[in-house]
Enzyme design. Sequence first.
Site, PDB file in Angstrom:
ATOM      1  CD  GLU A 188      34.180  41.537  43.624  1.00 50.29           C
ATOM      2  OE1 GLU A 188      33.252  41.005  43.148  1.00 50.29           O
ATOM      3  OE2 GLU A 188      34.657  42.743  43.421  1.00 50.29           O
ATOM      4  NE  ARG A 189      39.237  42.496  43.109  1.00 47.12           N
ATOM      5  CZ  ARG A 189      39.666  42.330  41.764  1.00 47.12           C
ATOM      6  NH1 ARG A 189      40.217  41.437  41.212  1.00 47.12           N
ATOM      7  NH2 ARG A 189      39.113  43.398  41.103  1.00 47.12           N
ATOM      8  CG  ASN A 231      30.889  44.420  43.305  1.00 39.00           C
ATOM      9  OD1 ASN A 231      30.376  45.728  43.371  1.00 39.00           O
ATOM     10  ND2 ASN A 231      32.040  43.971  43.259  1.00 39.00           N
ATOM     11  CE  LYS A 308      31.317  48.727  44.439  1.00 42.22           C
ATOM     12  NZ  LYS A 308      32.465  47.649  44.000  1.00 42.22           N
ATOM     13  CD  GLU A 312      34.740  49.295  41.850  1.00 38.30           C
ATOM     14  OE1 GLU A 312      34.451  48.376  42.274  1.00 38.30           O
ATOM     15  OE2 GLU A 312      36.142  49.644  41.938  1.00 38.30           O
ATOM     16  NE  ARG A 357      39.462  54.760  42.663  1.00 37.17           N
ATOM     17  CZ  ARG A 357      39.785  53.504  42.361  1.00 37.17           C
ATOM     18  NH1 ARG A 357      39.990  53.308  41.068  1.00 37.17           N
ATOM     19  NH2 ARG A 357      39.840  52.652  43.182  1.00 37.17           N
ATOM     20  CG  ASP A 386      40.676  49.509  45.979  1.00 33.63           C
ATOM     21  OD1 ASP A 386      40.074  49.181  46.955  1.00 33.63           O
ATOM     22  OD2 ASP A 386      40.394  48.824  44.977  1.00 33.63           O
ATOM     23  CD  GLU A 414      41.460  44.025  45.389  1.00 31.17           C
ATOM     24  OE1 GLU A 414      40.646  44.295  46.098  1.00 31.17           O
ATOM     25  OE2 GLU A 414      40.986  44.473  44.206  1.00 31.17           O
ATOM     26  CG  HIS A 542      45.668  51.657  41.305  1.00 31.71           C
ATOM     27  ND1 HIS A 542      45.601  50.875  39.982  1.00 31.71           N
ATOM     28  CD2 HIS A 542      44.446  51.522  41.864  1.00 31.71           C
ATOM     29  CE1 HIS A 542      44.457  50.495  39.722  1.00 31.71           C
ATOM     30  NE2 HIS A 542      43.681  50.840  40.799  1.00 31.71           N
ATOM     31  CD1 TRP A 563      39.308  52.177  37.440  1.00 24.67           C
ATOM     32  CD2 TRP A 563      38.185  50.867  35.652  1.00 24.67           C
ATOM     33  NE1 TRP A 563      37.797  52.028  37.904  1.00 24.67           N
ATOM     34  CE2 TRP A 563      37.159  51.337  36.627  1.00 24.67           C
ATOM     35  CE3 TRP A 563      37.761  50.413  34.621  1.00 24.67           C
ATOM     36  CZ2 TRP A 563      35.841  51.212  36.598  1.00 24.67           C
ATOM     37  CZ3 TRP A 563      36.537  50.098  34.463  1.00 24.67           C
ATOM     38  CH2 TRP A 563      35.330  50.469  35.444  1.00 24.67           C
TER      39      TRP A 563
HETATM   40  C1  BDP Z   1      38.161  46.914  44.966  1.00 30.82           C
HETATM   41  C2  BDP Z   1      38.155  45.508  44.275  1.00 30.82           C
HETATM   42  C3  BDP Z   1      36.656  45.189  43.633  1.00 30.82           C
HETATM   43  C4  BDP Z   1      35.844  45.682  44.723  1.00 30.82           C
HETATM   44  C5  BDP Z   1      35.840  47.046  44.894  1.00 30.82           C
HETATM   45  C6  BDP Z   1      35.051  47.528  46.321  1.00 30.82           C
HETATM   46  O1  BDP Z   1      38.974  45.550  43.174  1.00 30.82           O
HETATM   47  O2  BDP Z   1      36.768  43.916  43.379  1.00 30.82           O
HETATM   48  O3  BDP Z   1      34.585  45.401  44.274  1.00 30.82           O
HETATM   49  O4  BDP Z   1      37.045  47.292  45.633  1.00 30.82           O
HETATM   50  O5  BDP Z   1      35.447  47.544  47.537  1.00 30.82           O
HETATM   51  O6  BDP Z   1      39.208  46.778  45.728  1.00 30.82           O
HETATM   52  O7  BDP Z   1      33.759  47.655  46.095  1.00 30.82           O
END
Ligand code: BDP
Length: 724
Positions: A188-189, A231, A308, A312, A357, A386, A414, A542, A563
């Site tokens: 991821e990323r 995740n 986590k 999300e 947020r 973020d 990212e 963002h 989002w």
């Molecule tokens: C965001 C990302 C996502 C991550 C999330 C996180 O877009 O992919 O799961 O943060 O940090 O930056 O949990």
Amino acid sequence: MMIKGFSIACFLFLGLFVQVIDSQAEDGYDLWLRYKLVSNPARLAEYRNNLKYIVINDKSPVIDAAIEELVNGVKGLTENKLEISSRIEKGGAVILKISKPENVTEPRLYNNLKMIGEEGYIISTEEEKKIKTIKISATTDKGLLYGVFHLLRILQTEKSIENLDIVSCPKAKHRLLNHWDNLDRTVERGYAGFSIWDWHKLPDYISPRYKDYARANASVGINGTVLTNVNANAFVLTPQYLEKAAALSNVFRPYGIRVYLTARFNSPMEIGGLKTADPLDADVQKWWADKADEIYKYIPDFGGFLVKANSEGQPGPNDYGRTHAEGANMLARALAPHGGVVIWRAFVYSNEAPDDRAKQANNEFVPLDGKFDDNVILQVKNGAIDFQPREPFHPLFGAVPHTNLMMEFQITQEYLGFATHLVYLAPLYKECLYSDTYAKGKGSYVAGVVDGSLFKNEHSGFSGVSNIGTDRNWTGSHFAQSNWYAFGRLAWDNSLMPADIAEEWTRMTFSNDSNVVSTIKEIMMASREITVSYMTPLGLHHIMGSNHHYGPGPWVDGGRPDWTSVNYHKADKLGIGFNRTETGSNAISQYFPEVQTMFSDPNLCPDKYLLWFHHLSWDFKMKSGNTLWEEMCFKYYRGADSVKWIRNQWKSLDGKIDPERFADVDAFLGIQQKEAIWWRNACVLYFQSFSRRSIPEGLEQPSGTLMEYEKMNFPYAPGIKPSW
Ligand code: BDP
């Protein structure tokens, strides 16, 4: 005669061949640990003279790793072949010595040994029995390993070793990489290929990469790695995968690196067959306690869990009406008997979109201050939204004095153009670390919060979301390596200066040639500000493409407001920006009063955070005398132009950098240049549709139409979060 001529020709040809191979061999795999022959003849002579053999009286796998590195390093750098000896017999000794303060009488050494703790080291040039020696002292074998890497760094950067007098120890206890790697090897990323963990072939096949990974991390002082994505997949906690994780930990252990795993909160249900994951349920508690016992059988020095939860879509204690503290403590109690920690992420925002947020983590965690067990650490992203190109520091730093905190930085890019944009991140890290929270009056820097010194927390540290993958050069681009390097160096010592780290890295990674060093250092130091200018100037945030975050997407709208992009820039025909003052979301109230004062008045607020905190008219008068609209245009244009400057600077190094890496970087800069113009055009055209003002005189009209930019579609952009 003919034969002689022929052999000379062969010899010359071979020589040429060797040279060609040599210059082509630079594919970035060796990172900053290249160990090429020292180029300065005087230094080379000095090193050859002073580095002839190693004196060591202890033995351990960590010491073996240290010796192996020193022998290989010195061989490459000087061609000296270090022998191992148990005593000093002649000049040229490098002594590696474990000393405990209680056994030392000399006051200075005693004090230094007490100060450096378990991971620090002392490097000194000393006379022993009238023989000049270089001595690395530490209280543990790990300290010696770090000391060896420091000595090698000195040699690689071609500094004198005649009068060494170095005392160094890490300021923060936990210095971790967080891999967002999935069990199917997607990252991821991640922009550097697939995950380096070849789960399918583990534990039987141990890729040589694992050891090189450990060496690189140890060389910058990283002492832990979270193998899996936040995740999380519960499957990693099954015996089948624990065996694989254990195989990795066996490779990492001699390099002082502990393995951590992400724990999916509802694992007791997903892999344990329970009906609930309620942290107050006795069966759930027992399941985790048994799981911890099992993990430590596989990995005796297991670091702990990263979690986590309730963010999300991830499961968490809130699902059962329990708090984050109740959830974290339940896991912490399972790990405590084994010495493990729970790293609980503060990146929490509810499934129902909140009013802002940016406020949610403080709303959630400030009331829980003091309620977490001693072996829980809250991991907080540098900013409250973020990992944006620029964010003000997260208001949680300083706001929970009775809670262990850790910094979470993103190393992977990212929101920063992925691996193809050259963005050196040490200035971003440092900007956050040296922001003053005023929690205990002036000088209460974020750095002090996360290294544990401000509130005297036992656990403290840094996590960096890794940018590593299967690409030959590890990080997807040669310059992205510098962010891994800089993260580690700052996690060890947050007082280091980004420019010094850049210089050190350049010397080790590219060359000690002064022109190469100064040019690359200049590019690196300018790069982050340039990127902010062509992406998100003046506190914008963002506004990237949705889901993949690739390229501009200020028009992103629809669905969950937090989002979208329009939610964050709030452009309309009157003005632009997110009002976070009293008259808006009042997120500003989460900072200490001195910080509030600095940010709340648009005339005092630093330009770089202006639109983060304020919604202002397009004609707002900036400190420069320009209107806000003009200033924004100038930033976008200057940012994009500056990438051209970077590329020209790089081109001036043609012939001074090995051809393969030179060409790679040049091509990537070409991509960056194109994409910076894309960002500029798309954003200026989009915001102009609200401001209805012309582009300031002297600036070219953006090419293309807004509609064309809006229509661009990238369904296969790398690194996307699978479930989104
Ligand atoms: C965001 C990302 C996502 C991550 C999330 C996180 O877009 O992919 O799961 O943060 O940090 O930056 O949990």
